[in-house]
Design a protein around this motif. Structure first.
Motif, PDB file in Angstrom:
ATOM      1  N   ASP A   1       0.841  -1.192   0.000  1.00 57.15           N
ATOM      2  CA  ASP A   1       0.000   0.000   0.000  1.00 57.15           C
ATOM      3  C   ASP A   1       0.884   1.253   0.000  1.00 57.15           C
ATOM      4  O   ASP A   1       1.274   1.754   1.055  1.00 57.15           O
ATOM      5  CB  ASP A   1      -0.925  -0.009   1.215  1.00 57.15           C
ATOM      6  N   GLU A   2       1.207   1.736  -1.196  1.00 60.63           N
ATOM      7  CA  GLU A   2       2.073   2.908  -1.376  1.00 60.63           C
ATOM      8  C   GLU A   2       3.295   2.847  -0.456  1.00 60.63           C
ATOM      9  O   GLU A   2       3.576   3.799   0.290  1.00 60.63           O
ATOM     10  CB  GLU A   2       1.287   4.197  -1.120  1.00 60.63           C
ATOM     11  N   PRO A   3       4.066   1.768  -0.503  1.00 59.63           N
ATOM     12  CA  PRO A   3       5.137   1.584   0.472  1.00 59.63           C
ATOM     13  C   PRO A   3       6.324   2.529   0.277  1.00 59.63           C
ATOM     14  O   PRO A   3       7.122   2.698   1.196  1.00 59.63           O
ATOM     15  CB  PRO A   3       5.569   0.131   0.232  1.00 59.63           C
ATOM     16  N   LEU A   4       6.454   3.152  -0.887  1.00 61.78           N
ATOM     17  CA  LEU A   4       7.649   3.944  -1.172  1.00 61.78           C
ATOM     18  C   LEU A   4       7.373   5.436  -1.318  1.00 61.78           C
ATOM     19  O   LEU A   4       8.277   6.213  -1.593  1.00 61.78           O
ATOM     20  CB  LEU A   4       8.304   3.440  -2.476  1.00 61.78           C
ATOM     21  N   SER A   5       6.129   5.850  -1.113  1.00 57.61           N
ATOM     22  CA  SER A   5       5.754   7.227  -1.424  1.00 57.61           C
ATOM     23  C   SER A   5       6.437   8.265  -0.538  1.00 57.61           C
ATOM     24  O   SER A   5       6.573   9.422  -0.929  1.00 57.61           O
ATOM     25  CB  SER A   5       4.233   7.396  -1.338  1.00 57.61           C
ATOM     26  N   ALA A   6       6.876   7.881   0.663  1.00 58.46           N
ATOM     27  CA  ALA A   6       7.495   8.843   1.575  1.00 58.46           C
ATOM     28  C   ALA A   6       9.012   8.950   1.380  1.00 58.46           C
ATOM     29  O   ALA A   6       9.671   9.744   2.062  1.00 58.46           O
ATOM     30  CB  ALA A   6       7.193   8.455   3.022  1.00 58.46           C
ATOM     31  N   LEU A   7       9.564   8.187   0.442  1.00 59.16           N
ATOM     32  CA  LEU A   7      11.013   8.139   0.257  1.00 59.16           C
ATOM     33  C   LEU A   7      11.456   9.027  -0.903  1.00 59.16           C
ATOM     34  O   LEU A   7      10.671   9.341  -1.795  1.00 59.16           O
ATOM     35  CB  LEU A   7      11.446   6.693   0.000  1.00 59.16           C
TER      36      LEU A   7
END
Length: 290
Positions: free
Chosen positions: A158-164
């Motif tokens: 679930d959007e695992p990389l969006s904060a990187l």
């Protein structure tokens, strides 16, 4: 094969959304759920995982019934063979990296799988550290490893990389693809990043107001097969400037700014913020809106 044929009324602050899903996913596929916020993407993952119960319908995985409203079958989430990775990592802060993985073991499992995953995800040197001392990318690698401890058949992201940042996202995209292939998973991703989707997915499913409105192979979905090109990159338009009789379009591709010459007819179809791909055809750069 995953068969997800369910209905669920989702109560929102503004209005209720009627989630009506009819979705089949082949074993071994990498599928991305795409669409605007509030379209029902995360709810779809929660229905499959057992964190949300449908009102009607059924869910089957490889011939096994996970949910059937009529027959009153509803497997608990902990017995469904899937791994779930969230955007916010959801790691236990008081546990070390190794302890976070060991916590996911079942009583019947040997701890050898933990060692294998620590090695595979390049976490051995970090195994005694607590999550607070890790970078965002390191935390997400731990979360991915923990999701694989019980050797699931399905991985949902679930959007695992969006904060990187961009560089870390690209690195972790490579990790996820390696995981998908090595463990022969069926993977379902939620993402808004078109470059990420194009790099990783076999197929894209678009949701709108709780319903599937489009599904296609990734290249066909974004129109990447419409032009014959020597190269193709996805990017975002961040500037359009007129210079004499032509226009210069600034496209952000990753961390690089590429400037492409365009004429008035092309520019009329484009706006700042548009997702495009930049390609070369007959040695001339071309822009195509996605």
């Amino acid at each position: 094969m995953i068969g997800l044929h369910v209905r669920k009324t989702l109560k929102g602050s503004g209005k209720n959304i009627e989630l009506e899903l009819s979705l089949d996913i082949k074993k071994g596929e990498f599928v991305t759920l795409y669409g605007e916020s509030g379209a029902g993407k995360t709810s779809t993952l929660r229905l499959l995982s057992g964190l949300l119960t449908p009102d009607l319908g059924n869910i089957t995985v490889d011939g096994s019934v996970w949910f059937d409203a009529e027959k009153q079958i509803n497997l608990p989430s902990q017995t469904r063979k899937l791994g779930y990775v969230f955007q916010d990592y959801a790691l236990f802060p008081h546990m070390s990296v190794r302890q976070n993985l060991e916590f996911a073991l079942t009583k019947e499992q040997a701890s050898t799988i933990v060692v294998e995953l620590l090695e595979f995800m390049e976490l051995l040197e970090l195994q005694d550290r607590k999550p607070m001392s890790l970078s965002g990318g390191q935390k997400q690698r731990v979360a991915l490893a923990r999701a694989l401890v019980q050797q699931p058949e399905i991985l949902i992201l679930d959007e695992p990389l969006s904060a990187l940042d961009y560089a870390m996202r690209v690195k972790l995209q490579a990790y996820i693809l390696r995981i998908h292939k090595k463990f022969k998973l069926t993977t379902i991703l939620v993402s808004h990043d078109i470059g990420e989707i194009v790099r990783m997915s076999d197929r894209v499913v678009e949701l709108q107001e709780g319903k599937v409105i489009k599904t296609a192979a990734t290249a066909d979905f974004f129109g990447l097969n419409k032009a014959s090109a020597k190269f193709k990159f996805t990017g975002e338009i961040i500037s359009i400037q007129k210079e004499d009789v032509v226009y210069v379009v600034g496209v952000l591709i990753g961390n690089e700014l590429v400037k492409v010459i365009a004429d008035l007819a092309e520019v009329r179809q484009l706006a700042i913020g548009d997702k495009v791909y930049v390609a070369s055809k007959a040695f001339n750069p071309i822009l195509q809106k996605i």
